[in-house]
Design an enzyme around this catalytic site. Structure first.
Site, mmCIF file in Angstrom:
data_model
loop_
_atom_site.group_PDB
_atom_site.id
_atom_site.type_symbol
_atom_site.label_atom_id
_atom_site.label_comp_id
_atom_site.label_asym_id
_atom_site.label_seq_id
_atom_site.Cartn_x
_atom_site.Cartn_y
_atom_site.Cartn_z
ATOM 1 N N SER A 45 0.859 -1.189 0.000
ATOM 2 C CA SER A 45 0.000 0.000 0.000
ATOM 3 C C SER A 45 0.889 1.231 0.000
ATOM 4 O O SER A 45 2.065 1.167 0.414
ATOM 5 C CB SER A 45 -0.882 0.005 1.252
ATOM 6 O OG SER A 45 -1.519 1.253 1.437
ATOM 7 N N TYR A 72 -2.011 -1.265 10.325
ATOM 8 C CA TYR A 72 -2.022 -1.451 8.869
ATOM 9 C C TYR A 72 -0.717 -0.957 8.251
ATOM 10 O O TYR A 72 -0.115 -1.632 7.411
ATOM 11 C CB TYR A 72 -3.215 -0.694 8.280
ATOM 12 C CG TYR A 72 -3.397 -0.866 6.793
ATOM 13 C CD1 TYR A 72 -3.984 -2.019 6.275
ATOM 14 C CD2 TYR A 72 -2.990 0.121 5.909
ATOM 15 C CE1 TYR A 72 -4.158 -2.171 4.910
ATOM 16 C CE2 TYR A 72 -3.158 -0.022 4.543
ATOM 17 C CZ TYR A 72 -3.743 -1.166 4.046
ATOM 18 O OH TYR A 72 -3.910 -1.316 2.697
#
Length: 251
Positions: free
Chosen positions: A132, A145
């Protein structure tokens, strides 16, 4: 092409779009997912298995089945991930932290481990990790995350170094904010944490990119298809952003 492709979390979202893209090329595609209904509804040409990507026993059983049925594996995509808790670091629940790292990082390692065991004897293969832009820049209130996605990039680089001499390439795709139900949930949680409206957070995500728009799942799939192709035969160990050039990560 008739390549053998495995994609975790491939019955929904980005994973399903990638699965469709490889299937359209004539590849044999198998996906895993925890969503039984989505697995049952997969289109023709894509085989699904209900499987928890963070379960060592389940992943080992999956690879044993692939070895028996296909005799090897050409392309493996570590796509499984969850958003984890959205909270200030002083409020971060340890259980949510562990769960997020378990799916996002442990799951990536288990996929890479199983793929390497099948690919090394054949001296060829491609492993693609889905990280990401949060794994490149960081994101406030998303510590688990972010930590997991940074870890995925480090894992990918190490895998690329280890497996390169065996003819196996490894890269990571770093999507930006991808349109779909998942980013809707992320935006709602971030808006609540920051005391903003979801619309304001979404607009901030888009305006913080050079292209002034969110990424589409097809953009990520197109990059995966390229990385798995002979056109990328000298591309390995890279973290490639597909995000319209993010330059403001705190809307």
């Amino acid at each position: 092409m008739n390549r053998r492709v495995l994609i975790t979390a491939g019955a929904n979202g980005i994973g399903l779009v990638m699965a469709r893209a490889f299937a359209a090329l004539g590849d044999r595609v198998r996906v895993t997912d925890v969503d039984e209904a989505a697995v049952a509804a997969l289109p023709a040409g894509i085989r699904g298995t209900v499987c928890d990507a963070a379960s060592e026993a389940a992943i080992d059983l999956l690879f044993a089945d692939i070895a028996q049925e296909w005799g090897g594996l050409d392309i493996a995509v570590a796509n499984a991930g969850i958003k984890g808790p959205t909270a200030a670091i002083e409020e971060m629940p340890l259980e949510g932290w562990h769960q997020c790292l378990g799916v996002n990082l442990d799951g990536a390692m288990l996929l890479a481990r199983g793929a390497a065991r099948l690919m090394k004897p054949a001296r060829q293969g491609v492993i693609i990790f889905i990280s990401s832009t949060s794994g490149l820049y960081g994101t406030p209130f998303r510590a688990p995350y972010v930590a997991a996605k940074w870890g995925v990039i480090g894992l990918m680089k190490t895998v690329a170094m280890e497996l390169g001499p065996h003819g196996i390439r490894a890269n990571a795709i770093c999507p930006g904010s991808v349109n779909g139900p998942r980013i809707d949930r992320v935006i709602e949680a971030e808006a609540a944490a920051k005391g903003m409206t979801p619309q304001a957070v979404r607009q901030g995500y888009a305006s913080g990119t050079a292209m002034k728009r969110l990424t589409e799942a097809q953009d990520v799939a197109d990059m995966a298809v390229f990385l798995a192709s002979d056109g990328a035969r000298m591309v390995t160990g890279q973290a490639l952003a597909v995000d319209g050039m993010t330059y403001n990560v705190d809307p």
